[in-house]
Design a protein around this motif. Structure first.
Motif, PDB file in Angstrom:
ATOM      1  N   PRO A   1      40.839   5.092 -32.184  1.00 19.83           N
ATOM      2  CA  PRO A   1      41.140   6.105 -33.203  1.00 19.83           C
ATOM      3  C   PRO A   1      40.311   5.886 -34.469  1.00 19.83           C
ATOM      4  O   PRO A   1      39.955   4.753 -34.804  1.00 19.83           O
ATOM      5  CB  PRO A   1      42.633   5.888 -33.493  1.00 19.83           C
ATOM      6  N   ALA A   2      39.999   6.956 -35.164  1.00 23.86           N
ATOM      7  CA  ALA A   2      39.369   6.846 -36.477  1.00 23.86           C
ATOM      8  C   ALA A   2      40.341   6.176 -37.441  1.00 23.86           C
ATOM      9  O   ALA A   2      41.551   6.417 -37.403  1.00 23.86           O
ATOM     10  CB  ALA A   2      38.977   8.226 -36.990  1.00 23.86           C
ATOM     11  N   MET A   3      39.840   5.288 -38.306  1.00 24.76           N
ATOM     12  CA  MET A   3      40.674   4.547 -39.256  1.00 24.76           C
ATOM     13  C   MET A   3      40.424   5.040 -40.668  1.00 24.76           C
ATOM     14  O   MET A   3      39.287   5.380 -41.029  1.00 24.76           O
ATOM     15  CB  MET A   3      40.339   3.054 -39.218  1.00 24.76           C
ATOM     16  N   GLY A   4      41.477   5.012 -41.479  1.00 24.32           N
ATOM     17  CA  GLY A   4      41.327   5.294 -42.896  1.00 24.32           C
ATOM     18  C   GLY A   4      40.610   6.595 -43.180  1.00 24.32           C
ATOM     19  O   GLY A   4      41.038   7.670 -42.769  1.00 24.32           O
ATOM     20  N   ASP A   5      39.467   6.499 -43.891  1.00 24.40           N
ATOM     21  CA  ASP A   5      38.697   7.683 -44.267  1.00 24.40           C
ATOM     22  C   ASP A   5      37.704   8.112 -43.187  1.00 24.40           C
ATOM     23  O   ASP A   5      36.952   9.074 -43.376  1.00 24.40           O
ATOM     24  CB  ASP A   5      37.927   7.418 -45.574  1.00 24.40           C
ATOM     25  N   GLU A   6      37.685   7.400 -42.068  1.00 20.44           N
ATOM     26  CA  GLU A   6      36.747   7.767 -41.005  1.00 20.44           C
ATOM     27  C   GLU A   6      37.109   9.121 -40.403  1.00 20.44           C
ATOM     28  O   GLU A   6      38.265   9.527 -40.411  1.00 20.44           O
ATOM     29  CB  GLU A   6      36.762   6.719 -39.886  1.00 20.44           C
ATOM     30  N   GLN A   7      36.115   9.778 -39.854  1.00 19.93           N
ATOM     31  CA  GLN A   7      36.313  11.021 -39.138  1.00 19.93           C
ATOM     32  C   GLN A   7      36.040  10.800 -37.653  1.00 19.93           C
ATOM     33  O   GLN A   7      35.231   9.944 -37.289  1.00 19.93           O
ATOM     34  CB  GLN A   7      35.370  12.110 -39.674  1.00 19.93           C
ATOM     35  N   PRO A   8      36.724  11.542 -36.786  1.00 15.73           N
ATOM     36  CA  PRO A   8      36.385  11.444 -35.366  1.00 15.73           C
ATOM     37  C   PRO A   8      34.904  11.747 -35.154  1.00 15.73           C
ATOM     38  O   PRO A   8      34.305  12.577 -35.841  1.00 15.73           O
ATOM     39  CB  PRO A   8      37.279  12.509 -34.723  1.00 15.73           C
ATOM     40  N   GLY A   9      34.313  11.073 -34.202  1.00 16.01           N
ATOM     41  CA  GLY A   9      32.893  11.275 -33.928  1.00 16.01           C
ATOM     42  C   GLY A   9      32.312  10.073 -33.230  1.00 16.01           C
ATOM     43  O   GLY A   9      33.032   9.202 -32.737  1.00 16.01           O
ATOM     44  N   SER A  10      30.984  10.004 -33.184  1.00 17.67           N
ATOM     45  CA  SER A  10      30.282   8.944 -32.465  1.00 17.67           C
ATOM     46  C   SER A  10      29.329   8.210 -33.383  1.00 17.67           C
ATOM     47  O   SER A  10      28.818   8.765 -34.355  1.00 17.67           O
ATOM     48  CB  SER A  10      29.512   9.517 -31.275  1.00 17.67           C
ATOM     49  N   ASN A  11      29.091   6.959 -33.041  1.00 21.17           N
ATOM     50  CA  ASN A  11      28.120   6.144 -33.768  1.00 21.17           C
ATOM     51  C   ASN A  11      27.493   5.177 -32.771  1.00 21.17           C
ATOM     52  O   ASN A  11      28.196   4.533 -31.998  1.00 21.17           O
ATOM     53  CB  ASN A  11      28.802   5.374 -34.902  1.00 21.17           C
TER      54      ASN A  11
ATOM     55  N   ASN B   1      23.310  -1.641 -28.421  1.00 21.26           N
ATOM     56  CA  ASN B   1      24.038  -1.447 -27.161  1.00 21.26           C
ATOM     57  C   ASN B   1      25.495  -1.036 -27.360  1.00 21.26           C
ATOM     58  O   ASN B   1      26.256  -0.986 -26.389  1.00 21.26           O
ATOM     59  CB  ASN B   1      23.992  -2.720 -26.315  1.00 21.26           C
ATOM     60  N   LEU B   2      25.884  -0.764 -28.599  1.00 20.72           N
ATOM     61  CA  LEU B   2      27.272  -0.385 -28.878  1.00 20.72           C
ATOM     62  C   LEU B   2      27.351   1.106 -29.218  1.00 20.72           C
ATOM     63  O   LEU B   2      26.698   1.579 -30.149  1.00 20.72           O
ATOM     64  CB  LEU B   2      27.832  -1.206 -30.039  1.00 20.72           C
ATOM     65  N   HIS B   3      28.167   1.824 -28.463  1.00 20.75           N
ATOM     66  CA  HIS B   3      28.429   3.236 -28.722  1.00 20.75           C
ATOM     67  C   HIS B   3      29.906   3.364 -29.078  1.00 20.75           C
ATOM     68  O   HIS B   3      30.773   3.219 -28.216  1.00 20.75           O
ATOM     69  CB  HIS B   3      28.094   4.076 -27.479  1.00 20.75           C
ATOM     70  N   GLU B   4      30.185   3.609 -30.353  1.00 20.64           N
ATOM     71  CA  GLU B   4      31.567   3.804 -30.798  1.00 20.64           C
ATOM     72  C   GLU B   4      31.923   5.286 -30.694  1.00 20.64           C
ATOM     73  O   GLU B   4      31.197   6.144 -31.207  1.00 20.64           O
ATOM     74  CB  GLU B   4      31.750   3.339 -32.242  1.00 20.64           C
ATOM     75  N   ARG B   5      33.046   5.566 -30.052  1.00 20.09           N
ATOM     76  CA  ARG B   5      33.546   6.943 -29.969  1.00 20.09           C
ATOM     77  C   ARG B   5      34.914   6.972 -30.629  1.00 20.09           C
ATOM     78  O   ARG B   5      35.881   6.412 -30.111  1.00 20.09           O
ATOM     79  CB  ARG B   5      33.647   7.378 -28.502  1.00 20.09           C
ATOM     80  N   ARG B   6      34.986   7.587 -31.810  1.00 17.95           N
ATOM     81  CA  ARG B   6      36.231   7.639 -32.569  1.00 17.95           C
ATOM     82  C   ARG B   6      36.974   8.930 -32.248  1.00 17.95           C
ATOM     83  O   ARG B   6      36.379  10.016 -32.257  1.00 17.95           O
ATOM     84  CB  ARG B   6      35.946   7.549 -34.065  1.00 17.95           C
ATOM     85  N   VAL B   7      38.253   8.817 -31.949  1.00 20.03           N
ATOM     86  CA  VAL B   7      39.073   9.974 -31.607  1.00 20.03           C
ATOM     87  C   VAL B   7      40.157  10.159 -32.670  1.00 20.03           C
ATOM     88  O   VAL B   7      40.340   9.310 -33.548  1.00 20.03           O
ATOM     89  CB  VAL B   7      39.708   9.808 -30.208  1.00 20.03           C
ATOM     90  N   ARG B   8      40.877  11.238 -32.571  1.00 19.34           N
ATOM     91  CA  ARG B   8      41.954  11.498 -33.529  1.00 19.34           C
ATOM     92  C   ARG B   8      43.160  10.610 -33.234  1.00 19.34           C
ATOM     93  O   ARG B   8      43.415  10.238 -32.086  1.00 19.34           O
ATOM     94  CB  ARG B   8      42.365  12.969 -33.479  1.00 19.34           C
ATOM     95  N   GLY B   9      43.889  10.291 -34.308  1.00 22.95           N
ATOM     96  CA  GLY B   9      45.075   9.469 -34.144  1.00 22.95           C
ATOM     97  C   GLY B   9      46.166   9.877 -35.113  1.00 22.95           C
ATOM     98  O   GLY B   9      45.947  10.696 -36.011  1.00 22.95           O
TER      99      GLY B   9
ATOM    100  N   LEU C   1      48.098   1.228 -38.851  1.00 24.40           N
ATOM    101  CA  LEU C   1      47.843   1.324 -37.418  1.00 24.40           C
ATOM    102  C   LEU C   1      48.077   2.749 -36.951  1.00 24.40           C
ATOM    103  O   LEU C   1      48.842   3.491 -37.550  1.00 24.40           O
ATOM    104  CB  LEU C   1      48.749   0.365 -36.639  1.00 24.40           C
ATOM    105  N   GLN C   2      47.421   3.107 -35.843  1.00 23.52           N
ATOM    106  CA  GLN C   2      47.536   4.469 -35.347  1.00 23.52           C
ATOM    107  C   GLN C   2      47.691   4.494 -33.831  1.00 23.52           C
ATOM    108  O   GLN C   2      47.211   3.592 -33.136  1.00 23.52           O
ATOM    109  CB  GLN C   2      46.279   5.272 -35.701  1.00 23.52           C
ATOM    110  N   TRP C   3      48.388   5.539 -33.358  1.00 20.75           N
ATOM    111  CA  TRP C   3      48.299   5.898 -31.961  1.00 20.75           C
ATOM    112  C   TRP C   3      47.046   6.741 -31.801  1.00 20.75           C
ATOM    113  O   TRP C   3      46.803   7.664 -32.579  1.00 20.75           O
ATOM    114  CB  TRP C   3      49.494   6.762 -31.522  1.00 20.75           C
ATOM    115  N   GLY C   4      46.249   6.463 -30.806  1.00 20.72           N
ATOM    116  CA  GLY C   4      45.157   7.369 -30.492  1.00 20.72           C
ATOM    117  C   GLY C   4      45.703   8.543 -29.697  1.00 20.72           C
ATOM    118  O   GLY C   4      46.465   8.366 -28.746  1.00 20.72           O
TER     119      GLY C   4
END
Length: 398
Positions: free
Chosen positions: A48-58, A62-70, A79-82
């Motif tokens: 899940p996206a944390m704090g001020d982060e927005q869902p999206g990709s980074n 070799n690391l691909h972070e995929r942030r989802v809504r929570g 803490l969040q439920w994704g």
């Protein structure tokens, strides 16, 4: 025979908590991710996206972070439920199919990842990082205990292997009906957590003199961590102690913090600490007080041992696995509060015994390095990647 390293693979790790959040699951996932990246694997980190982060990709190397809504977890605002992300995961995995998926948490995000991976025929393993089945009593959710256990059994038994932190947890989960359990264990950074970080100036800020004893507690301040025993033990020690002078320092925060501040007015509350300040706090104390009975492992126990502290804990999880009673710490039978308090009283009174325990605790902790845990984790993932799971005929909708 020499075992050659496996060629780089692509793995997906799905979790609802990750650094910089402060908890044992986040710490463990951070160590595992860094270790796999150092072994030249490609990682998809889905969280899940944390704090001020927005869902999206980074993407970074070799690391691909995929942030989802929570959504925030009640009582744990950090803490969040994704939220379920099955469609997004299917799109990602059709484009960049992982060799195996690791599910660290069982919430809506983990459920949707399980459902999607099984439909696509991607091998899945899971980790049992939090004893939710024990938390129901502390949060007055007794009616939900059995439904929660049925869900946890279903969830983990859908995966090829469920990784656990300790042998005591492995036995308990087997008794509760979970199958195909594998022992992963945990490590500790013995350079970060080291007795040489002891700081006389910090002790002076705590009001502790050279010959005083500092009792330290580190962890989430929440009902499931048994804070009532921390209060009772401290009150009994104060009532019976002569010399040396005793001080209590509490590191962490959580929903029980305000209540503990009222009940322990003479304790020092530092709030949450990480990195060098946390290592300095550990090393500047003398005895680690850990009354929790709901740990899957308890990273703070081995961090305290690495810092050269005498640990007072119950005979479960990390303490059971790595402490020998009256040799490298003190252990009380689970739920035997009187023995726990007696052990703590002994640690404060026996200077020579305490000194010996602190030396042996440090020695034992230095045998627990993260590299061997990461290598074990890598083997579980590679073994899973070599298996083709049967596609689910019907995965229940949530």
């Amino acid at each position: 025979m020499i075992t050659l390293p496996s060629p780089g693979r692509r793995f997906a790790l799905v979790t609802e908590t990750y650094p910089p959040q402060i908890n044992g699951v986040a710490n463990t996932l951070g160590q595992l991710c860094r270790g796999l990246l150092a072994r030249q694997h490609q990682l998809q980190l889905i969280r899940p996206a944390m704090g001020d982060e927005q869902p999206g990709s980074n993407r970074q190397d070799n690391l691909h972070e995929r942030r989802v809504r929570g959504l925030p977890i009640p009582g744990y605002s950090n803490l969040q439920w994704g939220l379920p992300a099955g469609r997004a995961l299917a799109r990602l995995w059709r484009k960049e199919r992982p060799d195996a998926v690791y599910l660290a948490t069982e919430g809506p995000l983990g459920w949707s990842a399980l459902r999607t991976a099984r439909r696509m025929g991607i091998p899945v393993i899971s980790g049992f990082h939090t004893n939710f089945q024990q938390y129901s009593d502390h949060f007055h959710l007794g009616l939900l205990h059995e439904p929660a256990m049925r869900y946890l059994r279903w969830f983990h038994n859908q995966t090829l292997t469920t990784l656990v932190a300790s042998n005591t947890q492995q036995r308990e989960l087997s008794r509760l009906g979970l199958h195909n359990l594998g022992l992963l264990g945990r490590g500790v950074d013995c350079e970060r957590f080291h007795p040489t970080h002891r700081d006389c100036e910090l002790r002076a800020e705590w009001g502790a003199g050279k010959d005083d004893l500092v009792l330290l507690h580190v962890g989430r301040l929440s009902p499931e961590k048994n804070p009532d025993l921390l209060v009772a033990a401290w009150e009994q020690l104060k009532a019976s102690s002569g010399s040396p002078q005793l001080h209590l320092v509490i590191v962490g925060d959580g929903p029980a913090q305000d209540d503990l501040r009222k009940r322990l007015p003479d304790a020092i509350f530092t709030g949450p600490l990480t990195g060098a300040p946390l290592a300095r706090a550990y090393a500047s104390a003398d005895i680690f007080v850990f009354p929790s009975l709901t740990e899957t492992f308890g990273n703070v126990v081995t961090e305290a041992m690495a810092s050269g502290l005498a640990v007072c804990a119950f005979d479960t999880a990390a303490a059971h696995q790595h402490i020998q009673d009256r040799y490298s710490g003190s252990l009380a039978p689970p739920a035997h509060d009187r023995v726990f308090i007696e052990n703590l009283r002994w640690l404060t009174a026996d200077q020579e015994g305490r000194r010996s325990i602190r030396l042996h605790a440090r020695h034992r902790a230095c045998q627990l390095d993260w590299s061997s845990v990461v290598a074990r984790f890598e083997r579980y993932l590679v073994q899973a990647a070599g298996r083709q799971p049967a596609l689910a005929q019907a995965v229940p909708s949530k």
